[in-house]
Scaffold this motif. Structure first.
Motif, PDB file in Angstrom:
ATOM      1  N   LEU A  30     -19.467  -2.745  -3.261  1.00  0.00           N
ATOM      2  CA  LEU A  30     -18.584  -2.283  -4.335  1.00  0.00           C
ATOM      3  C   LEU A  30     -17.396  -1.522  -3.762  1.00  0.00           C
ATOM      4  O   LEU A  30     -16.254  -1.705  -4.196  1.00  0.00           O
ATOM      5  CB  LEU A  30     -19.351  -1.398  -5.325  1.00  0.00           C
ATOM      6  N   TRP A  31     -17.663  -0.659  -2.792  1.00  0.00           N
ATOM      7  CA  TRP A  31     -16.584   0.117  -2.162  1.00  0.00           C
ATOM      8  C   TRP A  31     -15.554  -0.819  -1.525  1.00  0.00           C
ATOM      9  O   TRP A  31     -14.345  -0.650  -1.705  1.00  0.00           O
ATOM     10  CB  TRP A  31     -17.169   1.056  -1.110  1.00  0.00           C
ATOM     11  N   GLU A  32     -16.040  -1.823  -0.789  1.00  0.00           N
ATOM     12  CA  GLU A  32     -15.138  -2.773  -0.137  1.00  0.00           C
ATOM     13  C   GLU A  32     -14.309  -3.536  -1.172  1.00  0.00           C
ATOM     14  O   GLU A  32     -13.105  -3.733  -0.994  1.00  0.00           O
ATOM     15  CB  GLU A  32     -15.928  -3.744   0.735  1.00  0.00           C
ATOM     16  N   ARG A  33     -14.953  -3.948  -2.250  1.00  0.00           N
ATOM     17  CA  ARG A  33     -14.225  -4.647  -3.305  1.00  0.00           C
ATOM     18  C   ARG A  33     -13.190  -3.720  -3.937  1.00  0.00           C
ATOM     19  O   ARG A  33     -12.067  -4.136  -4.222  1.00  0.00           O
ATOM     20  CB  ARG A  33     -15.200  -5.179  -4.376  1.00  0.00           C
ATOM     21  N   GLY A  34     -13.571  -2.479  -4.133  1.00  0.00           N
ATOM     22  CA  GLY A  34     -12.638  -1.505  -4.683  1.00  0.00           C
ATOM     23  C   GLY A  34     -11.423  -1.320  -3.797  1.00  0.00           C
ATOM     24  O   GLY A  34     -10.292  -1.222  -4.282  1.00  0.00           O
ATOM     25  N   GLU A  35     -11.629  -1.283  -2.496  1.00  0.00           N
ATOM     26  CA  GLU A  35     -10.517  -1.157  -1.549  1.00  0.00           C
ATOM     27  C   GLU A  35      -9.584  -2.362  -1.652  1.00  0.00           C
ATOM     28  O   GLU A  35      -8.362  -2.217  -1.630  1.00  0.00           O
ATOM     29  CB  GLU A  35     -11.041  -1.013  -0.115  1.00  0.00           C
ATOM     30  N   GLU A  36     -10.157  -3.556  -1.760  1.00  0.00           N
ATOM     31  CA  GLU A  36      -9.347  -4.770  -1.909  1.00  0.00           C
ATOM     32  C   GLU A  36      -8.530  -4.726  -3.197  1.00  0.00           C
ATOM     33  O   GLU A  36      -7.340  -5.062  -3.201  1.00  0.00           O
ATOM     34  CB  GLU A  36     -10.243  -6.010  -1.930  1.00  0.00           C
ATOM     35  N   LEU A  37      -9.166  -4.323  -4.271  1.00  0.00           N
ATOM     36  CA  LEU A  37      -8.483  -4.252  -5.563  1.00  0.00           C
ATOM     37  C   LEU A  37      -7.393  -3.193  -5.563  1.00  0.00           C
ATOM     38  O   LEU A  37      -6.309  -3.414  -6.105  1.00  0.00           O
ATOM     39  CB  LEU A  37      -9.502  -3.978  -6.676  1.00  0.00           C
ATOM     40  N   ALA A  38      -7.672  -2.054  -4.935  1.00  0.00           N
ATOM     41  CA  ALA A  38      -6.664  -0.998  -4.846  1.00  0.00           C
ATOM     42  C   ALA A  38      -5.456  -1.482  -4.051  1.00  0.00           C
ATOM     43  O   ALA A  38      -4.308  -1.200  -4.416  1.00  0.00           O
ATOM     44  CB  ALA A  38      -7.268   0.253  -4.207  1.00  0.00           C
ATOM     45  N   ALA A  39      -5.698  -2.233  -2.985  1.00  0.00           N
ATOM     46  CA  ALA A  39      -4.595  -2.783  -2.187  1.00  0.00           C
ATOM     47  C   ALA A  39      -3.779  -3.772  -3.015  1.00  0.00           C
ATOM     48  O   ALA A  39      -2.545  -3.786  -2.938  1.00  0.00           O
ATOM     49  CB  ALA A  39      -5.140  -3.445  -0.925  1.00  0.00           C
ATOM     50  N   THR A  40      -4.451  -4.587  -3.804  1.00  0.00           N
ATOM     51  CA  THR A  40      -3.755  -5.540  -4.670  1.00  0.00           C
ATOM     52  C   THR A  40      -2.883  -4.800  -5.669  1.00  0.00           C
ATOM     53  O   THR A  40      -1.707  -5.143  -5.861  1.00  0.00           O
ATOM     54  CB  THR A  40      -4.764  -6.439  -5.410  1.00  0.00           C
ATOM     55  N   CYS A  41      -3.427  -3.771  -6.289  1.00  0.00           N
ATOM     56  CA  CYS A  41      -2.643  -2.972  -7.247  1.00  0.00           C
ATOM     57  C   CYS A  41      -1.450  -2.332  -6.556  1.00  0.00           C
ATOM     58  O   CYS A  41      -0.336  -2.326  -7.103  1.00  0.00           O
ATOM     59  CB  CYS A  41      -3.520  -1.902  -7.898  1.00  0.00           C
ATOM     60  N   GLN A  42      -1.657  -1.810  -5.356  1.00  0.00           N
ATOM     61  CA  GLN A  42      -0.568  -1.171  -4.610  1.00  0.00           C
ATOM     62  C   GLN A  42       0.538  -2.167  -4.300  1.00  0.00           C
ATOM     63  O   GLN A  42       1.721  -1.849  -4.423  1.00  0.00           O
ATOM     64  CB  GLN A  42      -1.110  -0.547  -3.323  1.00  0.00           C
ATOM     65  N   GLN A  43       0.173  -3.379  -3.923  1.00  0.00           N
ATOM     66  CA  GLN A  43       1.174  -4.409  -3.638  1.00  0.00           C
ATOM     67  C   GLN A  43       1.994  -4.733  -4.885  1.00  0.00           C
ATOM     68  O   GLN A  43       3.217  -4.878  -4.811  1.00  0.00           O
ATOM     69  CB  GLN A  43       0.505  -5.677  -3.110  1.00  0.00           C
ATOM     70  N   TRP A  44       1.324  -4.854  -6.021  1.00  0.00           N
ATOM     71  CA  TRP A  44       2.028  -5.112  -7.272  1.00  0.00           C
ATOM     72  C   TRP A  44       3.000  -3.978  -7.596  1.00  0.00           C
ATOM     73  O   TRP A  44       4.148  -4.215  -7.976  1.00  0.00           O
ATOM     74  CB  TRP A  44       1.040  -5.284  -8.426  1.00  0.00           C
ATOM     75  N   LEU A  45       2.541  -2.749  -7.442  1.00  0.00           N
ATOM     76  CA  LEU A  45       3.390  -1.602  -7.750  1.00  0.00           C
ATOM     77  C   LEU A  45       4.583  -1.513  -6.799  1.00  0.00           C
ATOM     78  O   LEU A  45       5.708  -1.229  -7.233  1.00  0.00           O
ATOM     79  CB  LEU A  45       2.574  -0.316  -7.710  1.00  0.00           C
ATOM     80  N   GLU A  46       4.360  -1.770  -5.518  1.00  0.00           N
ATOM     81  CA  GLU A  46       5.460  -1.745  -4.560  1.00  0.00           C
ATOM     82  C   GLU A  46       6.477  -2.835  -4.880  1.00  0.00           C
ATOM     83  O   GLU A  46       7.685  -2.609  -4.787  1.00  0.00           O
ATOM     84  CB  GLU A  46       4.927  -1.894  -3.136  1.00  0.00           C
ATOM     85  N   GLY A  47       5.994  -4.007  -5.260  1.00  0.00           N
ATOM     86  CA  GLY A  47       6.888  -5.094  -5.647  1.00  0.00           C
ATOM     87  C   GLY A  47       7.701  -4.737  -6.884  1.00  0.00           C
ATOM     88  O   GLY A  47       8.903  -5.030  -6.963  1.00  0.00           O
ATOM     89  N   ALA A  48       7.052  -4.108  -7.836  1.00  0.00           N
ATOM     90  CA  ALA A  48       7.748  -3.708  -9.066  1.00  0.00           C
ATOM     91  C   ALA A  48       8.796  -2.643  -8.758  1.00  0.00           C
ATOM     92  O   ALA A  48       9.916  -2.698  -9.288  1.00  0.00           O
ATOM     93  CB  ALA A  48       6.744  -3.183 -10.091  1.00  0.00           C
ATOM     94  N   ARG A  49       8.467  -1.689  -7.896  1.00  0.00           N
ATOM     95  CA  ARG A  49       9.438  -0.650  -7.509  1.00  0.00           C
ATOM     96  C   ARG A  49      10.646  -1.264  -6.813  1.00  0.00           C
ATOM     97  O   ARG A  49      11.786  -0.870  -7.056  1.00  0.00           O
ATOM     98  CB  ARG A  49       8.773   0.383  -6.593  1.00  0.00           C
TER      99      ARG A  49
END
Length: 67
Positions: A30-49
């Protein structure tokens, strides 16, 4: 995966981790999946910025042009 999908799944992963009751192996997965998902969210946010900054720069350039 969209930002919204990644965020929803991340919320669910966090909920499961906080609830406890999982084995160490399940918790690690679960932790590993959470890290992957957090990275995906971060990429989306950086792209939006980046897109927002580019749009603002283009708008500022357009406003400075003489009519």
């Amino acid at each position: 995966m969209s930002y919204e999908q990644a965020r929803e799944e991340l919320v669910e992963v966090v909920r499961k981790l906080e609830a406890g009751g999982t084995s160490l192996e399940e918790s690690l997965a679960l932790w590993e999946r959470g890290e992957e998902l957090a990275a995906t969210c971060q990429q989306w946010l950086e792209g939006a910025r980046k897109r927002l900054a580019e749009a603002q720069a283009a708008h500022a350039t357009d406003e400075k042009k003489p009519d």
